[in-house]
Structures are given as structure tokens and as C-alpha cells.
Design a protein around this motif. Sequence first.
Motif, PDB file in Angstrom:
ATOM      1  N   VAL A  60      -2.738  -0.992  -8.036  1.00 40.55           N
ATOM      2  CA  VAL A  60      -2.447  -0.340  -6.839  1.00 40.55           C
ATOM      3  C   VAL A  60      -2.628  -1.408  -5.797  1.00 40.55           C
ATOM      4  O   VAL A  60      -3.197  -2.211  -5.826  1.00 40.55           O
ATOM      5  CB  VAL A  60      -3.428   1.013  -6.686  1.00 40.55           C
ATOM      6  N   GLU A  61      -1.718  -1.122  -4.684  1.00 38.95           N
ATOM      7  CA  GLU A  61      -1.791  -2.166  -3.513  1.00 38.95           C
ATOM      8  C   GLU A  61      -2.639  -1.587  -2.646  1.00 38.95           C
ATOM      9  O   GLU A  61      -2.718  -0.469  -2.008  1.00 38.95           O
ATOM     10  CB  GLU A  61      -0.095  -2.039  -2.847  1.00 38.95           C
ATOM     11  N   PRO A  62      -3.779  -2.582  -2.048  1.00 44.98           N
ATOM     12  CA  PRO A  62      -4.748  -2.009  -1.058  1.00 44.98           C
ATOM     13  C   PRO A  62      -4.161  -2.289   0.162  1.00 44.98           C
ATOM     14  O   PRO A  62      -3.190  -2.987   0.321  1.00 44.98           O
ATOM     15  CB  PRO A  62      -5.594  -3.370  -1.466  1.00 44.98           C
ATOM     16  N   PRO A  63      -4.618  -1.244   0.871  1.00 45.21           N
ATOM     17  CA  PRO A  63      -4.254  -1.286   2.446  1.00 45.21           C
ATOM     18  C   PRO A  63      -4.552  -2.557   3.201  1.00 45.21           C
ATOM     19  O   PRO A  63      -5.716  -3.322   2.566  1.00 45.21           O
ATOM     20  CB  PRO A  63      -4.953  -0.318   3.146  1.00 45.21           C
ATOM     21  N   GLU A  64      -3.875  -3.092   3.983  1.00 46.93           N
ATOM     22  CA  GLU A  64      -4.183  -4.385   4.933  1.00 46.93           C
ATOM     23  C   GLU A  64      -5.664  -4.686   5.152  1.00 46.93           C
ATOM     24  O   GLU A  64      -6.277  -5.570   4.995  1.00 46.93           O
ATOM     25  CB  GLU A  64      -3.365  -4.558   6.199  1.00 46.93           C
ATOM     26  N   SER A  65      -6.476  -3.440   5.520  1.00 44.35           N
ATOM     27  CA  SER A  65      -7.650  -3.497   6.299  1.00 44.35           C
ATOM     28  C   SER A  65      -8.876  -3.715   4.893  1.00 44.35           C
ATOM     29  O   SER A  65     -10.080  -4.053   5.238  1.00 44.35           O
ATOM     30  CB  SER A  65      -8.077  -2.206   6.689  1.00 44.35           C
ATOM     31  N   LEU A  66      -8.175  -3.707   3.807  1.00 43.19           N
ATOM     32  CA  LEU A  66      -9.157  -3.664   2.584  1.00 43.19           C
ATOM     33  C   LEU A  66      -8.950  -4.717   1.677  1.00 43.19           C
ATOM     34  O   LEU A  66      -9.319  -4.715   0.518  1.00 43.19           O
ATOM     35  CB  LEU A  66      -9.072  -2.313   1.780  1.00 43.19           C
ATOM     36  N   LYS A  67      -7.939  -5.717   2.204  1.00 41.94           N
ATOM     37  CA  LYS A  67      -7.678  -6.623   1.129  1.00 41.94           C
ATOM     38  C   LYS A  67      -8.816  -7.647   0.736  1.00 41.94           C
ATOM     39  O   LYS A  67      -9.124  -7.995  -0.611  1.00 41.94           O
ATOM     40  CB  LYS A  67      -6.469  -7.532   1.598  1.00 41.94           C
ATOM     41  N   SER A  68      -9.511  -7.973   1.528  1.00 42.66           N
ATOM     42  CA  SER A  68     -10.581  -8.796   1.565  1.00 42.66           C
ATOM     43  C   SER A  68     -11.532  -8.192   0.486  1.00 42.66           C
ATOM     44  O   SER A  68     -12.403  -8.779  -0.411  1.00 42.66           O
ATOM     45  CB  SER A  68     -11.428  -9.299   2.614  1.00 42.66           C
TER      46      SER A  68
END
Length: 280
Positions: free
Chosen positions: A223-231
Motif C-alpha cells: 500500500v502507498e503511504p500518504p505524503e504526511s506518513l512517508k517518513s
Amino acid sequence: MRRTRMSRPKGISSRLSALFVFVLVAVALVGAGYLLGRFVLSSILSRPPGAPVSGLPGENKAGSGSETVTATISLDAFTVYRIQVGAFSSKDNATKLAQACLGKGVPAYVMAPDPLHKVYCGVLASRQAADKMAEGVMAKISGTVIPAEDKLYIGALEVPAVQVRVAGDKKYVSALDAAVKKAGPALHALLGFWDSYYLKTAPVDVRSPARDVASALEALKAVEPPESLKSTHSACVAALESLSKALAGAEAVYGGDASKGPEAMTEFMKLVDILASFGK
């Protein structure tokens, strides 16, 4: 006699027509308001407790057609006993000692500096197991890798609890939550396995936790993480990959392949180092 029809004045007729139209419009507006009120009220009452009441059913703030949820991802604190071989101001010297230990079939890992670069050869759940492992390590490296008069140092490390509140796409947050929930029991199974291994008690079976973590890791990567949760995603994937490798190595040792022991314990020390860094 001829009857004369009395005609209604035009002004009165116009006023009556206007009044009739006004009444019809008013009734229509009241009816529309009633139906709209019922629709909005039913949509609010049908939402689960705690759900936002603004917007229509199925609406999401992201506008991507996916449901946004919030969850608290947590991992309990735990304590380990680390066996220290040496400490250096230079990372190069620490790395050389670690490589020399590995050459003797001893696990070794240079953990994050504090501020010295310290070389460890094991992390165990109990002091008794750490003492037993240290005895075996000394028999392999004393007088060769380290001076015969040197001793190994055993100290406790408190790894703090990890607690992160995340919000995002329901599919991603659910996968992350499931992966971390699988990691907790697997981590404790791994600690139990190494204690039983060095104390020579009934071994802890790590095969089921190994499968659970591998499956959860695969689902999280899909699954692709949202931008805010990539780290956060990258850190969790790194920790889960390390845990998966450590479990696979321990599983091989459990199956009778003792040669995998140094590599498996080294990977476990790497995992503990990653988890300890989360609390800093």
C-alpha cells in the motif's frame, strides 16, 4: 326583466390570484424543507459514534474516494541486557573489532554512539542468559580478538515505548496498525528464544511469529503511504525488515542450523538499535 351579471373588480381578482400562488409556493417550500431535514437528520443518526457529521454520506476530506481514519500505533517498552565487547571514539576502530568478532563466529554490531562507538555481541532478555552467552564469547575471543585481561561488560538497556498517532487512508492505516500489532508478540518471542537458547531450556518456537511478520510486512509494502506518513512508513518498514530477518535466522537456529546464530543475533541487535532510536 333581464338580469344583469355583476362582474368582480379586476383589482380584487389579481390580489386573490397572487395570494393563491403565494400559498402554493409556501406549502412547497415547507414540504421541501421537511424532506431535506429528514434526509440530513437520518444521515447524521446513521453515522457511527465519533464520525464527523459534516458533509454527505461517503464524503471524504481528501476527495480521493477513500475513507480517512485515525489510529494510534504503539509498541510496548521492554528491557534487554547488552554484552559490550569494546568502546571507541573512532567508528573505524569499532568496526574493525566487530569484524574480528564475526571472524571468530561471534555476533557483533556497532550500535548508535552515546557518544562512544560501542561494539556489542548480544542482547538478551535476562541477566542470566547474558552471563551464559558472555562465557561462550570469552572462550572464543579472549587473548586473540581482545586482551586476555579484558572483561566483557553487561548492562541493561531500557527501550522506550513507541506511540504514534497517524491519520490517513483507511487501507494504509489498517495495514500499518496490523504490522505493528504483529511485531510486538514476535519481538518478545525472539527475546524468549535467545534466552532459552543460551540457558539451554525448552526452546521458544519462532516459526509462527516469523510467518506473521513476513505476511504483515508484505501487506504494508503493497500500500502507498500518504505524503504526511512517508517518513513514518520508511522507519516502520526498516524495523519490520530487520525483525523479519532476525526471526528467519532464529528459525534456522531453532531448526538445528547453529551456523546461522551469529548472523541472526547481529540482526537482532540492529533491530534493538532501531527501536531504541525511536524514543530519542
